[in-house]
Design an enzyme around this catalytic site. Structure first.
Site, PDB file in Angstrom:
ATOM      1  N   ASP A   1     100.516  18.394  38.399  1.00 45.98           N
ATOM      2  CA  ASP A   1     100.918  16.983  38.484  1.00 45.98           C
ATOM      3  C   ASP A   1     102.013  16.713  37.463  1.00 45.98           C
ATOM      4  O   ASP A   1     101.942  17.167  36.318  1.00 45.98           O
ATOM      5  CB  ASP A   1      99.715  16.065  38.238  1.00 45.98           C
ATOM      6  CG  ASP A   1      99.982  14.640  38.696  1.00 45.98           C
ATOM      7  OD1 ASP A   1      99.359  14.200  39.670  1.00 45.98           O
ATOM      8  OD2 ASP A   1     100.837  13.965  38.060  1.00 45.98           O
ATOM      9  N   ILE A   2     103.035  15.953  37.878  1.00 45.71           N
ATOM     10  CA  ILE A   2     104.192  15.681  37.016  1.00 45.71           C
ATOM     11  C   ILE A   2     103.825  14.744  35.867  1.00 45.71           C
ATOM     12  O   ILE A   2     104.518  14.707  34.839  1.00 45.71           O
ATOM     13  CB  ILE A   2     105.339  15.098  37.876  1.00 45.71           C
ATOM     14  CG1 ILE A   2     106.691  15.353  37.244  1.00 45.71           C
ATOM     15  CG2 ILE A   2     105.122  13.632  38.194  1.00 45.71           C
ATOM     16  CD1 ILE A   2     107.863  15.092  38.194  1.00 45.71           C
TER      17      ILE A   2
ATOM     18  N   ASN B   1      92.405   9.802  46.290  1.00 47.66           N
ATOM     19  CA  ASN B   1      92.623   8.360  46.360  1.00 47.66           C
ATOM     20  C   ASN B   1      93.079   7.971  47.761  1.00 47.66           C
ATOM     21  O   ASN B   1      93.931   8.644  48.343  1.00 47.66           O
ATOM     22  CB  ASN B   1      93.693   7.938  45.340  1.00 47.66           C
ATOM     23  CG  ASN B   1      93.240   8.172  43.908  1.00 47.66           C
ATOM     24  OD1 ASN B   1      92.075   7.962  43.582  1.00 47.66           O
ATOM     25  ND2 ASN B   1      94.159   8.607  43.057  1.00 47.66           N
TER      26      ASN B   1
ATOM     27  N   GLY C   1      94.531   3.382  44.282  1.00 46.44           N
ATOM     28  CA  GLY C   1      95.687   3.843  43.511  1.00 46.44           C
ATOM     29  C   GLY C   1      96.499   4.918  44.200  1.00 46.44           C
ATOM     30  O   GLY C   1      97.264   5.630  43.540  1.00 46.44           O
ATOM     31  N   GLN C   2      96.354   5.046  45.526  1.00 43.80           N
ATOM     32  CA  GLN C   2      97.175   6.051  46.219  1.00 43.80           C
ATOM     33  C   GLN C   2      98.642   5.630  46.181  1.00 43.80           C
ATOM     34  O   GLN C   2      98.983   4.515  46.584  1.00 43.80           O
ATOM     35  CB  GLN C   2      96.723   6.232  47.682  1.00 43.80           C
ATOM     36  CG  GLN C   2      97.479   7.369  48.369  1.00 43.80           C
ATOM     37  CD  GLN C   2      97.033   7.618  49.806  1.00 43.80           C
ATOM     38  OE1 GLN C   2      96.286   6.841  50.390  1.00 43.80           O
ATOM     39  NE2 GLN C   2      97.522   8.711  50.380  1.00 43.80           N
TER      40      GLN C   2
ATOM     41  N   HIS D   1      96.112  14.446  49.149  1.00 46.03           N
ATOM     42  CA  HIS D   1      96.062  15.431  48.071  1.00 46.03           C
ATOM     43  C   HIS D   1      94.766  15.293  47.297  1.00 46.03           C
ATOM     44  O   HIS D   1      94.257  14.194  47.093  1.00 46.03           O
ATOM     45  CB  HIS D   1      97.264  15.273  47.125  1.00 46.03           C
ATOM     46  CG  HIS D   1      97.501  13.879  46.675  1.00 46.03           C
ATOM     47  ND1 HIS D   1      98.142  12.938  47.453  1.00 46.03           N
ATOM     48  CD2 HIS D   1      97.179  13.241  45.518  1.00 46.03           C
ATOM     49  CE1 HIS D   1      98.199  11.788  46.800  1.00 46.03           C
ATOM     50  NE2 HIS D   1      97.608  11.943  45.623  1.00 46.03           N
ATOM     51  N   LEU D   2      94.266  16.430  46.861  1.00 46.91           N
ATOM     52  CA  LEU D   2      93.121  16.486  45.956  1.00 46.91           C
ATOM     53  C   LEU D   2      93.669  16.577  44.541  1.00 46.91           C
ATOM     54  O   LEU D   2      94.487  17.446  44.250  1.00 46.91           O
ATOM     55  CB  LEU D   2      92.348  17.776  46.223  1.00 46.91           C
ATOM     56  CG  LEU D   2      90.901  17.727  46.689  1.00 46.91           C
ATOM     57  CD1 LEU D   2      90.891  17.278  48.124  1.00 46.91           C
ATOM     58  CD2 LEU D   2      90.269  19.100  46.568  1.00 46.91           C
ATOM     59  N   HIS D   3      93.213  15.691  43.661  1.00 46.66           N
ATOM     60  CA  HIS D   3      93.484  15.871  42.231  1.00 46.66           C
ATOM     61  C   HIS D   3      92.389  16.778  41.678  1.00 46.66           C
ATOM     62  O   HIS D   3      91.199  16.521  41.892  1.00 46.66           O
ATOM     63  CB  HIS D   3      93.399  14.540  41.485  1.00 46.66           C
ATOM     64  CG  HIS D   3      94.443  13.532  41.845  1.00 46.66           C
ATOM     65  ND1 HIS D   3      95.557  13.305  41.072  1.00 46.66           N
ATOM     66  CD2 HIS D   3      94.530  12.673  42.873  1.00 46.66           C
ATOM     67  CE1 HIS D   3      96.288  12.342  41.620  1.00 46.66           C
ATOM     68  NE2 HIS D   3      95.685  11.942  42.717  1.00 46.66           N
TER      69      HIS D   3
HETATM   70  P1  AMP Z   1      98.000   9.304  43.945  1.00 48.93           P
HETATM   71  O1  AMP Z   1      98.204   8.153  43.003  1.00 48.93           O
HETATM   72  O2  AMP Z   1      96.561   9.699  44.153  1.00 48.93           O
HETATM   73  O3  AMP Z   1      98.735   9.100  45.253  1.00 48.93           O
HETATM   74  O4  AMP Z   1      98.615  10.565  43.218  1.00 48.93           O
HETATM   75  C1  AMP Z   1      99.948  10.895  43.280  1.00 48.93           C
HETATM   76  C2  AMP Z   1     100.183  11.862  42.162  1.00 48.93           C
HETATM   77  O5  AMP Z   1     101.362  12.580  42.433  1.00 48.93           O
HETATM   78  C3  AMP Z   1     100.356  11.206  40.798  1.00 48.93           C
HETATM   79  O6  AMP Z   1      99.370  11.718  39.899  1.00 48.93           O
HETATM   80  C4  AMP Z   1     101.773  11.602  40.388  1.00 48.93           C
HETATM   81  O7  AMP Z   1     101.888  11.867  39.010  1.00 48.93           O
HETATM   82  C5  AMP Z   1     102.013  12.842  41.219  1.00 48.93           C
HETATM   83  N1  AMP Z   1     103.390  13.137  41.557  1.00 48.93           N
HETATM   84  C6  AMP Z   1     104.310  12.306  42.087  1.00 48.93           C
HETATM   85  N2  AMP Z   1     105.474  12.947  42.284  1.00 48.93           N
HETATM   86  C7  AMP Z   1     105.266  14.227  41.886  1.00 48.93           C
HETATM   87  C8  AMP Z   1     106.097  15.387  41.834  1.00 48.93           C
HETATM   88  N3  AMP Z   1     107.376  15.367  42.251  1.00 48.93           N
HETATM   89  N4  AMP Z   1     105.558  16.526  41.352  1.00 48.93           N
HETATM   90  C9  AMP Z   1     104.294  16.563  40.921  1.00 48.93           C
HETATM   91  N5  AMP Z   1     103.459  15.513  40.958  1.00 48.93           N
HETATM   92  C10 AMP Z   1     103.940  14.361  41.421  1.00 48.93           C
END
Ligand code: AMP
Ligand code: ZN
Length: 113
Positions: A29-30, A86, A92-93, A99-101
């Site tokens: 995750d970024i 999410n 908070g999506q 995606h799975l965190h």
């Molecule tokens: P969500 O809020 O569950 O939709 O999670 C989206 C996640 O994607 C967040 O934790 C962001 O930090 C992550 N994210 C967004 N853009 C990128 C990217 N280019 N590379 C890696 N993670 C990302």
């Protein structure tokens, strides 16, 4: 497809990939919220949980097995980790490619914020 995670899956946008196979991709995750914060995505574009169909059942199981494997590799399997998906605004999506965190490496609070 103008989807940031589809672009990551096609390697049109750089990411720190930690695992990939024909069905799934995992990358850092970024904006990490824990010492280990990995996102596990299907290569197939799925908007969110509500878009899942019967045919996606094995795919979702696969994503969880990938998460387990990465948790073991990162040394957080026995300590404990959290897998979070999410769905929509109040959860908070922000990226609408399912995606799975995978979060770990520190104690987690419950209930989540
Ligand atoms: P969500 O809020 O569950 O939709 O999670 C989206 C996640 O994607 C967040 O934790 C962001 O930090 C992550 N994210 C967004 N853009 C990128 C990217 N280019 N590379 C890696 N993670 C990302
Ligand atoms: Zn996508």
């Amino acid at each position: 497809m103008e989807c940031i995670f589809c672009k990551i899956a096609r390697k049109e946008i750089p990411s720190k990939i930690v695992y990939e196979d024909e069905l799934a991709l995992a990358f850092e995750d970024i904006n990490p919220q824990a010492p280990v914060h990995i996102l596990i995505i299907p290569r197939k574009h799925i908007h969110n949980n509500l878009s899942l169909t019967e045919e996606d059942k094995p795919l979702m199981g696969h994503l969880f097995l990938v998460a387990n494997r990465i948790a073991s590799e990162k040394g957080i399997a026995e300590r404990g980790f959290r897998t979070v998906v999410n769905c929509n605004a109040e959860a908070g999506q922000t990226v609408f490619h399912l995606h799975l965190h995978l979060l770990g490496g520190r104690p987690m609070k419950w209930p989540p914020g």
